[in-house]
Write a protein that holds these residues in place. Structure first.
Motif, PDB file in Angstrom:
ATOM      1  N   GLU A   1       0.828  -1.208   0.000  1.00 23.17           N
ATOM      2  CA  GLU A   1       0.000   0.000   0.000  1.00 23.17           C
ATOM      3  C   GLU A   1       0.860   1.255   0.000  1.00 23.17           C
ATOM      4  O   GLU A   1       0.407   2.323  -0.427  1.00 23.17           O
ATOM      5  CB  GLU A   1      -0.907   0.014   1.232  1.00 23.17           C
ATOM      6  N   TYR A   2       2.096   1.119   0.476  1.00 26.91           N
ATOM      7  CA  TYR A   2       2.954   2.291   0.669  1.00 26.91           C
ATOM      8  C   TYR A   2       4.267   2.226  -0.110  1.00 26.91           C
ATOM      9  O   TYR A   2       4.980   3.223  -0.193  1.00 26.91           O
ATOM     10  CB  TYR A   2       3.273   2.445   2.164  1.00 26.91           C
ATOM     11  N   ILE A   3       4.585   1.044  -0.656  1.00 26.29           N
ATOM     12  CA  ILE A   3       5.856   0.854  -1.363  1.00 26.29           C
ATOM     13  C   ILE A   3       5.605   0.135  -2.677  1.00 26.29           C
ATOM     14  O   ILE A   3       4.812  -0.805  -2.750  1.00 26.29           O
ATOM     15  CB  ILE A   3       6.845   0.014  -0.517  1.00 26.29           C
ATOM     16  N   ASN A   4       6.312   0.567  -3.703  1.00 25.99           N
ATOM     17  CA  ASN A   4       6.275  -0.102  -5.007  1.00 25.99           C
ATOM     18  C   ASN A   4       7.249  -1.281  -4.947  1.00 25.99           C
ATOM     19  O   ASN A   4       8.430  -1.146  -5.239  1.00 25.99           O
ATOM     20  CB  ASN A   4       6.672   0.882  -6.108  1.00 25.99           C
TER      21      ASN A   4
ATOM     22  N   LEU B   1      14.136   7.323   3.513  1.00 28.40           N
ATOM     23  CA  LEU B   1      14.634   7.117   2.153  1.00 28.40           C
ATOM     24  C   LEU B   1      13.503   6.700   1.210  1.00 28.40           C
ATOM     25  O   LEU B   1      13.429   7.171   0.069  1.00 28.40           O
ATOM     26  CB  LEU B   1      15.729   6.056   2.140  1.00 28.40           C
ATOM     27  N   ILE B   2      12.644   5.821   1.674  1.00 36.24           N
ATOM     28  CA  ILE B   2      11.523   5.370   0.844  1.00 36.24           C
ATOM     29  C   ILE B   2      10.624   6.543   0.488  1.00 36.24           C
ATOM     30  O   ILE B   2      10.175   6.685  -0.659  1.00 36.24           O
ATOM     31  CB  ILE B   2      10.733   4.271   1.575  1.00 36.24           C
TER      32      ILE B   2
ATOM     33  N   ILE C   1       8.606  -0.288   9.692  1.00 34.31           N
ATOM     34  CA  ILE C   1       8.707   0.605   8.536  1.00 34.31           C
ATOM     35  C   ILE C   1       7.321   0.859   7.947  1.00 34.31           C
ATOM     36  O   ILE C   1       6.969   1.989   7.599  1.00 34.31           O
ATOM     37  CB  ILE C   1       9.652   0.012   7.470  1.00 34.31           C
ATOM     38  N   GLY C   2       6.509  -0.187   7.862  1.00 38.08           N
ATOM     39  CA  GLY C   2       5.160  -0.030   7.339  1.00 38.08           C
ATOM     40  C   GLY C   2       4.328   0.939   8.164  1.00 38.08           C
ATOM     41  O   GLY C   2       3.600   1.782   7.614  1.00 38.08           O
ATOM     42  N   LYS C   3       4.449   0.851   9.495  1.00 35.80           N
ATOM     43  CA  LYS C   3       3.689   1.747  10.364  1.00 35.80           C
ATOM     44  C   LYS C   3       4.144   3.198  10.198  1.00 35.80           C
ATOM     45  O   LYS C   3       3.330   4.125  10.206  1.00 35.80           O
ATOM     46  CB  LYS C   3       3.834   1.301  11.818  1.00 35.80           C
TER      47      LYS C   3
ATOM     48  N   GLY D   1       3.422   8.906   5.316  1.00 40.41           N
ATOM     49  CA  GLY D   1       3.248   8.947   3.869  1.00 40.41           C
ATOM     50  C   GLY D   1       4.108   7.886   3.214  1.00 40.41           C
ATOM     51  O   GLY D   1       5.161   7.544   3.720  1.00 40.41           O
ATOM     52  N   GLY D   2       3.638   7.378   2.091  1.00 41.01           N
ATOM     53  CA  GLY D   2       4.333   6.282   1.419  1.00 41.01           C
ATOM     54  C   GLY D   2       5.424   6.747   0.485  1.00 41.01           C
ATOM     55  O   GLY D   2       5.873   7.898   0.522  1.00 41.01           O
TER      56      GLY D   2
END
Length: 301
Positions: free
Chosen positions: A5-8, A249-250, A287-289, A295-296
């Motif tokens: 949902e937040y990372i490609n 960084l993401i 990291i997901g939280k 923001g992603g």
């Protein structure tokens, strides 16, 4: 919460393009490294001990046997695969040997592509031409370049044996041929901070990149860094420190760049520090939280 949902992510990208899950199968082509065999140096990079994440006995098996073994482990997850030459420098051999190994890896009809891990200074034009030939045959091709940092002082400090210029040249030549480049970056290297991580990311994005792998520095048995850590001259990042830096960084990474990995693990019998690197889920969840809150991918650009 799903990281996609937040990372490609690579898994998300492959499923979208192939219509089903595609899994990486790690292979060992029995390569070495010019930073170990004396061409550039001895002992390798100061953080390296390949046995901490790779089964070196695997190299004694044929590529066909390795593929069959790895596929059986994940057959409940996927039926299409990328053949991933992971250990050491997987372009460091005569071109005829490389062609033979890559051909064996793509012989299986369920293999849809090649991923080749290597150093930026070990990718000749002949190697690039060989890899690009698989593109014309319809295969997915990823060149995974171990950069770690864009700071030449850091690269010298960790005994990489190359600078950013070699990375830049190889990356540009590969992408000009249509080969996708995935760049490996390490967070927590000696004397580096978030400022250095962000500068490395900016330089990598400016050169052009298709994928990224983020790794925390972890100390493993047998690596040169182990002595420094035991002597108290070197520290490693806590799970929270790494999660904060990686998520930043993401958020500063363009949305079209594909993340192949956002952390890394090591075998517990080889791992010295930090011990949280034994398991991948705690750091991925953290990291997901953070991305959920802040923001992603690409949100900070």
């Amino acid at each position: 919460m799903q990281l996609t949902e937040y990372i490609n992510t690579l898994g998300k990208d492959l499923k979208k393009r192939y219509g089903e899950r595609v899994h990486k199968l790690t292979l060992n082509g029995d390569f070495t490294c010019p930073n170990r065999d004396g061409v550039l140096g001895r002992g390798g990079c100061t953080f390296c001990n390949v046995s901490a994440f790779s089964d070196e006995s695997q190299a004694q098996q044929s590529i066909a046997v390795q593929l069959a073994s790895r596929a059986s482990e994940v057959s409940h997850k996927a039926n299409k695969y990328l053949a991933y030459f992971q250990a050491y420098t997987s372009t460091y051999a005569e071109i005829e040997q490389l062609a033979s190994l890559y051909e064996q890896a793509t012989f299986n009809q369920n293999i849809v592509g090649l991923c080749v891990g290597t150093r930026p200074d070990c990718v000749s034009d002949d190697v690039l031409n060989l890899l690009s030939s698989y593109l014309f045959r319809g295969y997915e091709v990823w060149l995974e370049l171990g950069l770690q940092s864009a700071n030449d002082k850091t690269l010298k400090r960790i005994n990489r044996g190359h600078g950013f210029a070699e990375y830049q040249s190889t990356c540009q030549k590969a992408r000009a041929r249509g080969i996708k480049v995935c760049t490996h970056l390490i967070l927590g290297l000696p004397k580096e901070s978030d400022t250095d991580y962000q500068q490395t990311l900016r330089q990598v994005v400016e050169v052009g990149v298709d994928g990224l792998k983020l790794h925390p520095l972890h100390i493993v048995r047998g690596a040169i860094m182990e002595k420094s850590w035991r002597a108290g001259r070197l520290t490693t990042l806590s799970l929270e420190q790494y999660s904060q830096s990686a998520s930043s960084l993401i958020r500063h990474t363009p949305a079209d760049v594909i993340f192949h990995r956002i952390s890394a693990t090591a075998k517990i019998e080889q791992l010295v520090s930090p011990l949280w690197c034994e398991k991948r889920w705690p750091v991925q969840n953290r990291i997901g939280k953070l991305l959920q809150e802040l923001g992603g991918q690409g949100s900070a650009l």
